[in-house]
Design a protein around this motif. Structure first.
Motif, PDB file in Angstrom:
ATOM      1  N   ARG A  67      38.982  39.481  44.599  1.00 28.03           N
ATOM      2  CA  ARG A  67      39.606  38.970  43.375  1.00 28.03           C
ATOM      3  C   ARG A  67      38.545  38.562  42.365  1.00 28.03           C
ATOM      4  O   ARG A  67      38.664  38.860  41.164  1.00 28.03           O
ATOM      5  N   ALA A  68      37.492  37.888  42.823  1.00 29.10           N
ATOM      6  CA  ALA A  68      36.438  37.454  41.911  1.00 29.10           C
ATOM      7  C   ALA A  68      35.600  38.636  41.417  1.00 29.10           C
ATOM      8  O   ALA A  68      35.277  38.728  40.236  1.00 29.10           O
ATOM      9  N   VAL A  69      35.278  39.564  42.332  1.00 28.52           N
ATOM     10  CA  VAL A  69      34.395  40.673  41.977  1.00 28.52           C
ATOM     11  C   VAL A  69      35.087  41.673  41.056  1.00 28.52           C
ATOM     12  O   VAL A  69      34.472  42.221  40.134  1.00 28.52           O
ATOM     13  N   LEU A  70      36.386  41.893  41.279  1.00 29.95           N
ATOM     14  CA  LEU A  70      37.096  42.957  40.567  1.00 29.95           C
ATOM     15  C   LEU A  70      37.904  42.472  39.371  1.00 29.95           C
ATOM     16  O   LEU A  70      38.503  43.301  38.679  1.00 29.95           O
ATOM     17  N   MET A  71      37.934  41.173  39.119  1.00 31.78           N
ATOM     18  CA  MET A  71      38.819  40.631  38.086  1.00 31.78           C
ATOM     19  C   MET A  71      38.539  41.226  36.707  1.00 31.78           C
ATOM     20  O   MET A  71      39.459  41.597  35.968  1.00 31.78           O
ATOM     21  N   LEU A  72      37.276  41.320  36.313  1.00 31.07           N
ATOM     22  CA  LEU A  72      36.960  41.854  34.990  1.00 31.07           C
ATOM     23  C   LEU A  72      37.383  43.311  34.880  1.00 31.07           C
ATOM     24  O   LEU A  72      37.899  43.745  33.842  1.00 31.07           O
ATOM     25  N   GLY A  73      37.182  44.078  35.953  1.00 33.53           N
ATOM     26  CA  GLY A  73      37.657  45.457  35.957  1.00 33.53           C
ATOM     27  C   GLY A  73      39.166  45.537  35.875  1.00 33.53           C
ATOM     28  O   GLY A  73      39.720  46.459  35.256  1.00 33.53           O
ATOM     29  N   GLY A  74      39.856  44.558  36.474  1.00 41.63           N
ATOM     30  CA  GLY A  74      41.309  44.512  36.383  1.00 41.63           C
ATOM     31  C   GLY A  74      41.794  44.327  34.960  1.00 41.63           C
ATOM     32  O   GLY A  74      42.818  44.885  34.561  1.00 41.63           O
ATOM     33  N   LEU A 120      42.507  41.185  52.164  1.00 51.67           N
ATOM     34  CA  LEU A 120      41.595  41.965  51.329  1.00 51.67           C
ATOM     35  C   LEU A 120      42.368  42.774  50.289  1.00 51.67           C
ATOM     36  O   LEU A 120      42.020  42.784  49.098  1.00 51.67           O
ATOM     37  N   VAL A 121      43.448  43.429  50.716  1.00 51.59           N
ATOM     38  CA  VAL A 121      44.275  44.218  49.787  1.00 51.59           C
ATOM     39  C   VAL A 121      44.925  43.306  48.759  1.00 51.59           C
ATOM     40  O   VAL A 121      44.949  43.613  47.555  1.00 51.59           O
ATOM     41  N   PHE A 122      45.465  42.191  49.209  1.00 52.52           N
ATOM     42  CA  PHE A 122      46.122  41.258  48.296  1.00 52.52           C
ATOM     43  C   PHE A 122      45.150  40.755  47.247  1.00 52.52           C
ATOM     44  O   PHE A 122      45.487  40.658  46.053  1.00 52.52           O
ATOM     45  N   GLY A 123      43.927  40.409  47.669  1.00 54.04           N
ATOM     46  CA  GLY A 123      42.938  39.927  46.708  1.00 54.04           C
ATOM     47  C   GLY A 123      42.548  40.990  45.705  1.00 54.04           C
ATOM     48  O   GLY A 123      42.411  40.709  44.503  1.00 54.04           O
ATOM     49  N   ALA A 124      42.385  42.244  46.175  1.00 53.16           N
ATOM     50  CA  ALA A 124      42.025  43.332  45.266  1.00 53.16           C
ATOM     51  C   ALA A 124      43.141  43.606  44.266  1.00 53.16           C
ATOM     52  O   ALA A 124      42.883  43.814  43.070  1.00 53.16           O
ATOM     53  N   VAL A 125      44.384  43.596  44.726  1.00 54.29           N
ATOM     54  CA  VAL A 125      45.512  43.848  43.822  1.00 54.29           C
ATOM     55  C   VAL A 125      45.675  42.676  42.849  1.00 54.29           C
ATOM     56  O   VAL A 125      46.019  42.872  41.680  1.00 54.29           O
ATOM     57  N   ASP A 126      45.439  41.458  43.322  1.00 55.12           N
ATOM     58  CA  ASP A 126      45.502  40.289  42.442  1.00 55.12           C
ATOM     59  C   ASP A 126      44.536  40.410  41.264  1.00 55.12           C
ATOM     60  O   ASP A 126      44.812  39.929  40.167  1.00 55.12           O
ATOM     61  N   ALA A 127      43.394  41.036  41.508  1.00 56.35           N
ATOM     62  CA  ALA A 127      42.396  41.198  40.449  1.00 56.35           C
ATOM     63  C   ALA A 127      42.924  42.052  39.308  1.00 56.35           C
ATOM     64  O   ALA A 127      42.463  41.935  38.171  1.00 56.35           O
ATOM     65  N   VAL A 128      43.909  42.911  39.594  1.00 57.87           N
ATOM     66  CA  VAL A 128      44.541  43.724  38.567  1.00 57.87           C
ATOM     67  C   VAL A 128      45.809  43.047  38.049  1.00 57.87           C
ATOM     68  O   VAL A 128      46.112  43.078  36.858  1.00 57.87           O
ATOM     69  N   PHE A 129      46.551  42.427  38.961  1.00 55.73           N
ATOM     70  CA  PHE A 129      47.841  41.816  38.636  1.00 55.73           C
ATOM     71  C   PHE A 129      47.692  40.660  37.650  1.00 55.73           C
ATOM     72  O   PHE A 129      48.437  40.559  36.667  1.00 55.73           O
TER      73      PHE A 129
END
Length: 415
Positions: A67-74, A120-129
């Motif tokens: 979530r932290a790493v991918l948030m800006l990309g989201g 892990l999936v939830f955190g990655a999707v949260d970064a986009v959501f």
């Protein structure tokens, strides 16, 4: 999947809370947030039952990293593909992942690996959501209603926190972790058809706001938009300082405060309930009024006053005094939070709103939680009161920034 409307006028005769389109979105968001709350309860329960406490803590923390790493990309994804489409896809993926783990736990005893993968999936999707949710209101209603929508959204978050916890407990008591995961998945699933029925407007065509050749170019354009904006740049700094000083005392600090004062888990629950009540009252105020005058001034003053109340928590002599102080903390910080959120919504160019939301969410959800271990260590070394006072001072600096920058101090919400 991409129903659109012509851009609404700057002002609308229909308040957001009476707009069926906004209400469908709000119902979808509330159901999704309820599912989130139930999911976290199910995840923590299953991790504790299957593994050791240390392993359970690791599973709970796994989702924070992507979530932290991918948030800006989201944020870039939300602006490129449209927030409505991204929110629908995010909820569909989260629903499928949670229901798959529910079925796996019901049929087998697979150990911790599916829980870690789900986190892990939830955190990655949260970064986009999260950025997409922040960018969506500007596509649903007119500028003068965005403050009210921010208040309604904050109310939905408080409702989900209050109702979702007992729902998750009921699911665990009824059928264990598989039943709780299934309930979370069904609640998230409810949001998908509601979101499909929501109509959004296209942004005005503007070559300057069109997606660049690369996602990296889009991200840099978003950061330049914030850095060069006279309101958003100091507002982000104010939010960062406010959250940094707030998270430690109101999370790990509160647990240690209740333990050392002998109030126990029940006392901590009452304090959290007081905080939630105050925050909900602040959200309700903006939802009903729709607009408060002198938004920047109100935000700065309430951040400073809220920081004083945060520091006062460590000096509360009795549990009733602590609960009353927590109500004040919730009211003041809740009001500053919804005002800052409303200013982000109304001052950002809608074409950049996903990226702007990503930056503000990265500060709140990705970076400030890192202060919690330091807060716990500092309390162990120097005691509760000094750490609460220092944290309150850091929080108060956010208000100082808001009041010191004239353009932010005089910022207003649209009429």
């Amino acid at each position: 999947m991409t129903a659109t409307l012509a851009a609404p006028p700057a002002s609308t005769a229909t308040p957001a809370h009476r707009d069926g389109n906004v209400r469908r979105w709000l119902a979808a968001y509330t159901s999704s947030m309820l599912g989130d709350t139930v999911y976290y309860i199910a995840l923590s329960w299953a991790a504790v039952r299957i593994g050791t406490p240390a392993q359970a803590g690791l599973v709970m923390a796994v989702g924070a990293l992507p979530r932290a790493v991918l948030m800006l990309g989201g944020g870039v994804i939300a602006d490129r593909f449209g927030p409505r489409r991204v929110v629908i896809g995010s909820d569909a993926v989260r629903c499928a992942a949670v229901l798959a783990v529910a079925a796996l736990l019901f049929l087998t005893r697979p150990g911790l690996w599916p829980l870690a993968l789900l986190a892990l999936v939830f955190g990655a999707v949260d970064a986009v959501f999260v950025p997409a949710v922040g960018a969506l209101p500007a596509r649903l209603t007119a500028q003068d209603q965005l403050g009210r929508v921010q208040g309604l959204r904050s109310l939905a978050i408080r409702f989900a926190a209050v109702v979702g916890a007992p729902l998750g407990g009921l699911g665990v008591a009824t059928g264990g972790a598989p039943a709780a995961f299934a309930l979370a998945g069904l609640l998230i699933a409810v949001s998908v058809p509601l979101l499909v029925s929501v109509r959004v407007r296209d942004l005005p065509a503007d070559p300057a706001d069109a997606p660049k050749d690369t996602a990296w170019a889009d991200l840099k354009a978003g950061l330049r938009h914030i850095r060069g904006h006279r309101v958003l740049a100091p507002l982000m700094l104010a939010i960062a300082l406010g959250d940094l000083g707030f998270v430690g005392p109101l999370n790990v600090g509160l647990t240690l405060l209740a333990d050392r004062r002998g109030w126990g888990a029940t006392g901590m629950g009452w304090i959290l309930a007081g905080f939630g009540t105050g925050a909900a009252a602040a959200s309700l105020l903006l939802a009903v009024r729709g607009r408060l005058p002198r938004a920047g001034l109100v935000a700065g003053c309430t951040i400073i006053a809220g920081s004083v109340a945060v520091g006062a928590l460590a000096y509360a002599p009795t549990l009733p005094a602590a609960v009353g102080t927590a109500v004040l903390v919730g009211l003041l910080t809740g009001l500053s939070g919804v005002m800052c959120g409303a200013l982000i919504q109304t001052r950002s160019d809608p074409a950049f709103l996903g990226r702007v939301t990503a930056v503000s969410s990265l500060v709140s959800l990705g970076l400030t939680p890192l202060s919690m271990p330091f807060a716990a260590a500092a309390i162990g070394a120097w005691g509760l009161r000094p750490v609460y006072v220092v944290s309150a001072a850091v929080c108060g600096l956010g208000g100082v920034v808001a009041l010191a920058v004239r353009v932010l101090r005089t910022a207003e919400l649209p009429r």
